[in-house]
Design a protein around this motif. Structure first.
Motif, PDB file in Angstrom:
ATOM      1  N   UNK A   1     -31.142   2.800  72.947  1.00  0.00           N
ATOM      2  CA  UNK A   1     -30.079   1.853  72.619  1.00  0.00           C
ATOM      3  C   UNK A   1     -29.716   1.909  71.138  1.00  0.00           C
ATOM      4  N   UNK A   2     -28.459   1.643  70.877  1.00  0.00           N
ATOM      5  CA  UNK A   2     -27.950   1.495  69.520  1.00  0.00           C
ATOM      6  C   UNK A   2     -27.596   0.024  69.387  1.00  0.00           C
ATOM      7  N   UNK A   3     -28.173  -0.637  68.408  1.00  0.00           N
ATOM      8  CA  UNK A   3     -27.946  -2.073  68.251  1.00  0.00           C
ATOM      9  C   UNK A   3     -27.200  -2.357  66.952  1.00  0.00           C
ATOM     10  N   UNK A   4     -26.390  -3.414  66.985  1.00  0.00           N
ATOM     11  CA  UNK A   4     -25.674  -3.816  65.773  1.00  0.00           C
ATOM     12  C   UNK A   4     -26.547  -4.754  64.942  1.00  0.00           C
ATOM     13  N   UNK A   5     -26.025  -5.265  63.829  1.00  0.00           N
ATOM     14  CA  UNK A   5     -26.843  -6.116  62.940  1.00  0.00           C
ATOM     15  C   UNK A   5     -27.269  -7.427  63.579  1.00  0.00           C
ATOM     16  N   UNK A   6     -26.606  -7.855  64.649  1.00  0.00           N
ATOM     17  CA  UNK A   6     -27.024  -9.072  65.349  1.00  0.00           C
ATOM     18  C   UNK A   6     -28.018  -8.777  66.474  1.00  0.00           C
ATOM     19  N   UNK A   7     -28.400  -7.521  66.620  1.00  0.00           N
ATOM     20  CA  UNK A   7     -29.374  -7.153  67.641  1.00  0.00           C
ATOM     21  C   UNK A   7     -28.772  -6.923  69.018  1.00  0.00           C
ATOM     22  N   UNK A   8     -27.451  -6.838  69.113  1.00  0.00           N
ATOM     23  CA  UNK A   8     -26.780  -6.598  70.398  1.00  0.00           C
ATOM     24  C   UNK A   8     -26.660  -5.099  70.647  1.00  0.00           C
ATOM     25  N   UNK A   9     -26.972  -4.681  71.872  1.00  0.00           N
ATOM     26  CA  UNK A   9     -26.794  -3.268  72.237  1.00  0.00           C
ATOM     27  C   UNK A   9     -25.299  -2.975  72.319  1.00  0.00           C
ATOM     28  N   UNK A  10     -24.853  -1.916  71.640  1.00  0.00           N
ATOM     29  CA  UNK A  10     -23.433  -1.568  71.630  1.00  0.00           C
ATOM     30  C   UNK A  10     -23.179  -0.157  72.147  1.00  0.00           C
ATOM     31  N   UNK A  11     -24.225   0.660  72.240  1.00  0.00           N
ATOM     32  CA  UNK A  11     -24.040   2.045  72.661  1.00  0.00           C
ATOM     33  C   UNK A  11     -25.393   2.636  73.044  1.00  0.00           C
ATOM     34  N   UNK A  12     -25.333   3.856  73.608  1.00  0.00           N
ATOM     35  CA  UNK A  12     -26.534   4.625  73.898  1.00  0.00           C
ATOM     36  C   UNK A  12     -26.478   5.918  73.105  1.00  0.00           C
ATOM     37  N   UNK A  13     -27.602   6.340  72.568  1.00  0.00           N
ATOM     38  CA  UNK A  13     -27.673   7.599  71.850  1.00  0.00           C
ATOM     39  C   UNK A  13     -27.401   8.723  72.853  1.00  0.00           C
ATOM     40  N   UNK A  14     -26.369   9.509  72.587  1.00  0.00           N
ATOM     41  CA  UNK A  14     -25.982  10.567  73.515  1.00  0.00           C
ATOM     42  C   UNK A  14     -26.386  11.951  73.024  1.00  0.00           C
ATOM     43  N   UNK A  15     -26.631  12.109  71.738  1.00  0.00           N
ATOM     44  CA  UNK A  15     -27.020  13.411  71.231  1.00  0.00           C
ATOM     45  C   UNK A  15     -26.822  13.494  69.737  1.00  0.00           C
TER      46      UNK A  15
END
Length: 156
Positions: free
Chosen positions: A51-65
């Motif tokens: 998971x990629x999280x923003x500064x508020x700790x919310x997941x915003x994306x997945x590492x794809x490569x």
């Protein structure tokens, strides 16, 4: 005896939100007609799906490569993953279909697109009136438009 799992949290700064899908293999599958987020980060092999999280700790994306030659990482925006999961869940709920047999439709116009800035689209022939109309109805800060990159021909 089980192996200990390593957890690491890496900082990164998103450089682009409209990055074309990365090309990994010349003859392998490469995604198209979707945007990825791009960041300079130290992700390595094995990080895909993290998971990629923003500064508020919310997941915003997945590492794809990533590309080790340029230390660039590419992240698939989470709304695309959520859409696919919802389609799988809805088919399961409605029909009792096993998830491995669910088709996830992707719209296609039989062509691939690239995002080009407004300056480039003007060089390609975009009329001033059309640009003004697009800017008027687009979200604030929009930087360009999609242009056709190639036409996909299917031979049956």
């Amino acid at each position: 005896m089980t192996a200990a799992k390593r957890v690491s949290i890496l900082a990164g700064t998103l450089a682009r939100l409209d990055r074309e899908a990365p090309h990994y293999k010349k003859d392998g599958y490469n995604d198209f007609n979707t945007f990825y987020m791009q960041a300079a980060s130290g992700t390595k092999g094995g990080s895909s799906g993290s998971p990629v999280v923003d500064c508020q700790g919310r997941a915003v994306a997945l590492n794809a490569g990533s590309k080790s030659s340029s230390a660039s990482a590419f992240f698939l925006p989470l709304e695309r993953v959520v859409r696919a999961l919802n389609l799988i869940r809805d088919c399961w709920d409605a029909f009792g279909i096993k998830s491995e047999s669910v088709y996830i439709p992707r719209g296609t116009l039989q062509m691939t697109f690239q995002h080009k800035g407004f300056e480039e689209t003007r060089r390609l022939g975009l009329r001033n009136e059309t640009e003004q109309m697009v800017r008027l109805v687009s979200p604030a800060g929009e930087t360009g438009m999609l242009v056709v990159d190639s036409v996909v021909i299917c031979l049956y």
